[in-house]
Design a protein around this motif. Structure first.
Motif, mmCIF file in Angstrom:
data_model
loop_
_atom_site.group_PDB
_atom_site.id
_atom_site.type_symbol
_atom_site.label_atom_id
_atom_site.label_comp_id
_atom_site.label_asym_id
_atom_site.label_seq_id
_atom_site.Cartn_x
_atom_site.Cartn_y
_atom_site.Cartn_z
ATOM 1 N N GLY A 1 0.784 -1.244 0.000
ATOM 2 C CA GLY A 1 0.000 0.000 0.000
ATOM 3 C C GLY A 1 0.808 1.282 0.000
ATOM 4 N N LYS A 2 2.126 1.198 -0.138
ATOM 5 C CA LYS A 2 2.963 2.407 -0.093
ATOM 6 C C LYS A 2 2.974 3.150 -1.434
ATOM 7 C CE LYS A 2 4.179 1.454 4.126
ATOM 8 N NZ LYS A 2 3.610 2.233 5.255
ATOM 9 N N ASP A 3 3.260 4.450 -1.373
ATOM 10 C CA ASP A 3 3.368 5.267 -2.580
ATOM 11 C C ASP A 3 4.812 5.242 -3.069
ATOM 12 O OD1 ASP A 3 3.210 7.035 -4.660
ATOM 13 O OD2 ASP A 3 2.890 8.822 -3.428
ATOM 14 N N LEU A 4 5.037 4.497 -4.135
ATOM 15 C CA LEU A 4 6.377 4.362 -4.711
ATOM 16 C C LEU A 4 6.359 4.802 -6.177
ATOM 17 C CD1 LEU A 4 7.041 0.844 -3.158
ATOM 18 C CD2 LEU A 4 8.037 2.996 -2.380
ATOM 19 N N SER A 5 5.463 5.715 -6.479
ATOM 20 C CA SER A 5 5.336 6.191 -7.851
ATOM 21 C C SER A 5 6.603 6.912 -8.296
ATOM 22 C CB SER A 5 4.135 7.135 -7.978
ATOM 23 O OG SER A 5 4.237 8.226 -7.074
ATOM 24 N N GLN A 6 6.979 6.690 -9.542
ATOM 25 C CA GLN A 6 8.115 7.348 -10.197
ATOM 26 C C GLN A 6 9.450 7.082 -9.498
ATOM 27 O OE1 GLN A 6 6.430 11.393 -10.321
ATOM 28 N NE2 GLN A 6 6.254 11.145 -12.536
ATOM 29 N N VAL A 7 9.551 5.967 -8.807
ATOM 30 C CA VAL A 7 10.822 5.611 -8.163
ATOM 31 C C VAL A 7 11.692 4.813 -9.135
ATOM 32 C CG1 VAL A 7 11.920 4.231 -6.351
ATOM 33 C CG2 VAL A 7 9.904 5.612 -5.830
ATOM 34 N N ASP A 8 12.959 5.185 -9.231
ATOM 35 C CA ASP A 8 13.925 4.441 -10.035
ATOM 36 C C ASP A 8 14.616 3.440 -9.109
ATOM 37 O OD1 ASP A 8 15.910 3.456 -11.628
ATOM 38 O OD2 ASP A 8 16.701 5.400 -12.241
ATOM 39 N N PHE A 9 14.270 2.154 -9.275
ATOM 40 C CA PHE A 9 14.814 1.129 -8.389
ATOM 41 C C PHE A 9 16.222 0.691 -8.770
ATOM 42 C CE2 PHE A 9 10.395 1.006 -7.308
ATOM 43 C CZ PHE A 9 10.363 0.587 -5.989
ATOM 44 N N GLY A 10 16.738 1.209 -9.867
ATOM 45 C CA GLY A 10 18.104 0.893 -10.256
ATOM 46 C C GLY A 10 18.206 -0.428 -10.999
ATOM 47 N N ILE A 11 19.147 -0.496 -11.913
ATOM 48 C CA ILE A 11 19.312 -1.678 -12.734
ATOM 49 C C ILE A 11 19.835 -2.854 -11.903
ATOM 50 C CG2 ILE A 11 21.692 -1.188 -13.446
ATOM 51 C CD1 ILE A 11 20.811 -2.045 -16.304
ATOM 52 N N PHE A 12 19.345 -4.043 -12.207
ATOM 53 C CA PHE A 12 19.742 -5.283 -11.539
ATOM 54 C C PHE A 12 19.372 -5.321 -10.058
ATOM 55 C CE2 PHE A 12 21.547 -6.588 -15.319
ATOM 56 C CZ PHE A 12 22.589 -5.791 -15.766
ATOM 57 N N ALA A 13 18.295 -4.646 -9.677
ATOM 58 C CA ALA A 13 17.844 -4.689 -8.286
ATOM 59 C C ALA A 13 17.396 -6.104 -7.921
ATOM 60 C CB ALA A 13 16.695 -3.710 -8.082
ATOM 61 N N SER A 14 17.764 -6.555 -6.717
ATOM 62 C CA SER A 14 17.391 -7.895 -6.246
ATOM 63 C C SER A 14 16.197 -7.773 -5.306
ATOM 64 C CB SER A 14 18.572 -8.544 -5.511
ATOM 65 O OG SER A 14 19.668 -8.714 -6.381
ATOM 66 N N LEU A 15 14.992 -8.050 -5.836
ATOM 67 C CA LEU A 15 13.770 -7.814 -5.081
ATOM 68 C C LEU A 15 12.878 -9.060 -5.026
ATOM 69 C CD1 LEU A 15 12.959 -4.336 -6.693
ATOM 70 C CD2 LEU A 15 14.111 -4.739 -4.522
ATOM 71 N N SER A 16 13.469 -10.226 -5.112
ATOM 72 C CA SER A 16 12.697 -11.464 -5.095
ATOM 73 C C SER A 16 11.840 -11.561 -3.836
ATOM 74 C CB SER A 16 13.640 -12.672 -5.160
ATOM 75 O OG SER A 16 14.422 -12.631 -6.332
ATOM 76 N N MET A 17 10.596 -12.041 -4.012
ATOM 77 C CA MET A 17 9.660 -12.295 -2.915
ATOM 78 C C MET A 17 9.196 -11.037 -2.180
ATOM 79 S SD MET A 17 9.386 -15.529 -3.244
ATOM 80 C CE MET A 17 8.440 -15.963 -1.783
ATOM 81 N N ILE A 18 9.478 -9.864 -2.698
ATOM 82 C CA ILE A 18 9.075 -8.625 -2.038
ATOM 83 C C ILE A 18 7.557 -8.448 -2.105
ATOM 84 C CG2 ILE A 18 9.213 -7.104 -4.064
ATOM 85 C CD1 ILE A 18 10.729 -5.096 -2.217
ATOM 86 N N ASP A 19 6.997 -7.748 -1.139
ATOM 87 C CA ASP A 19 5.550 -7.533 -1.073
ATOM 88 C C ASP A 19 5.219 -6.104 -1.481
ATOM 89 O OD1 ASP A 19 2.864 -7.365 -0.553
ATOM 90 O OD2 ASP A 19 2.987 -8.060 1.521
ATOM 91 N N PHE A 20 4.699 -5.959 -2.720
ATOM 92 C CA PHE A 20 4.260 -4.671 -3.241
ATOM 93 C C PHE A 20 2.735 -4.634 -3.358
ATOM 94 C CE2 PHE A 20 8.528 -4.237 -5.518
ATOM 95 C CZ PHE A 20 8.926 -3.097 -4.833
ATOM 96 N N SER A 21 2.046 -5.537 -2.715
ATOM 97 C CA SER A 21 0.594 -5.630 -2.896
ATOM 98 C C SER A 21 -0.092 -4.313 -2.523
ATOM 99 C CB SER A 21 0.024 -6.777 -2.061
ATOM 100 O OG SER A 21 0.314 -6.612 -0.683
ATOM 101 N N GLY A 22 -0.979 -3.866 -3.399
ATOM 102 C CA GLY A 22 -1.734 -2.638 -3.146
ATOM 103 C C GLY A 22 -0.924 -1.360 -3.221
ATOM 104 N N ALA A 23 0.352 -1.455 -3.579
ATOM 105 C CA ALA A 23 1.202 -0.260 -3.633
ATOM 106 C C ALA A 23 0.963 0.539 -4.913
ATOM 107 C CB ALA A 23 2.675 -0.664 -3.554
#
Length: 204
Positions: free
Chosen positions: A62-84
């Motif tokens: 549910g967080k506001d992460l609009s227009q965020v550049d997460f960077g190339i090759f980011a390791s985000l496996s299993m992360i919870d972005f539900s409702g964000a």
């Protein structure tokens, strides 16, 4: 031909739009979640994925992460972005295996070349998203909206796409082998050279 010229014009328009959006992108160090920098949260998540000391799974529900550049090759496996809200964020080339994007706003997100194997997009908004060359094998996109999304060369083998809305999307050369397209909206979709072997497309 006329159809190809129209598609080339559209791709050029989207390229210009992307350049403009990049000027407004937010760096990880500029974003704070409950007083903690997003950069720190993601570093701790990487440690969690690797089972390293001090690691902690990132829950960004549910967080506001609009227009965020997460960077190339980011390791985000299993992360919870539900409702964000990740509208216009850049997650291109990221490792997102098993990530949860259920009911998330992903309009205009860059997922090009991302590894989204087994990711969950149930009910998510992926309109205008770029999933070109992304791996979505065994992903769950039940009821997701992908109107005018780019999925050229995407790998969707064995993905669950039941009830997904692909209206006006580009699935050129996509691999949809063994995927479930039951009740999916394929109106005006470009399926040129797509692999549809053993797909379930009844009741569409």
């Amino acid at each position: 031909d006329e159809k190809q010229d129209s598609r080339n014009i559209e791709k050029e328009r989207k390229s210009i739009s992307l350049k403009r959006r990049r000027e407004l992108m937010r760096d990880l160090s500029e974003v704070f979640i409950d007083g903690i920098s997003l950069k720190r949260i993601l570093k701790d998540h990487e440690k969690w994925v690797r089972n390293e000391k001090g690691g902690k799974k990132a829950v960004l529900r549910g967080k506001d992460l609009s227009q965020v550049d997460f960077g190339i090759f980011a390791s985000l496996s299993m992360i919870d972005f539900s409702g964000a809200n990740l509208e216009d964020a850049d997650l291109g080339w990221s490792a997102l295996e098993g990530a949860d994007f259920s009911e998330a706003n992903l309009e205009g997100v860059e997922f090009n070349c991302a590894d989204l194997t087994g990711a969950i997009f149930v009910g998510a908004n992926l309109d205008y998203a770029n999933l070109g060359d992304a791996c979505l094998e065994r992903a769950m996109l039940n009821g997701a909206s992908l109107r005018e999304a780019c999925l050229d060369n995407a790998r969707l083998e064995s993905a669950c796409l039941r009830g997904a809305d692909f209206c006006n999307s580009d699935l050129t050369c996509a691999n949809l082998k063994n995927s479930d397209l039951t009740c999916a909206n394929l109106s005006y979709v470009d399926l040129t050279s797509a692999d549809l072997r053993d797909c379930i497309i009844d009741e569409t």
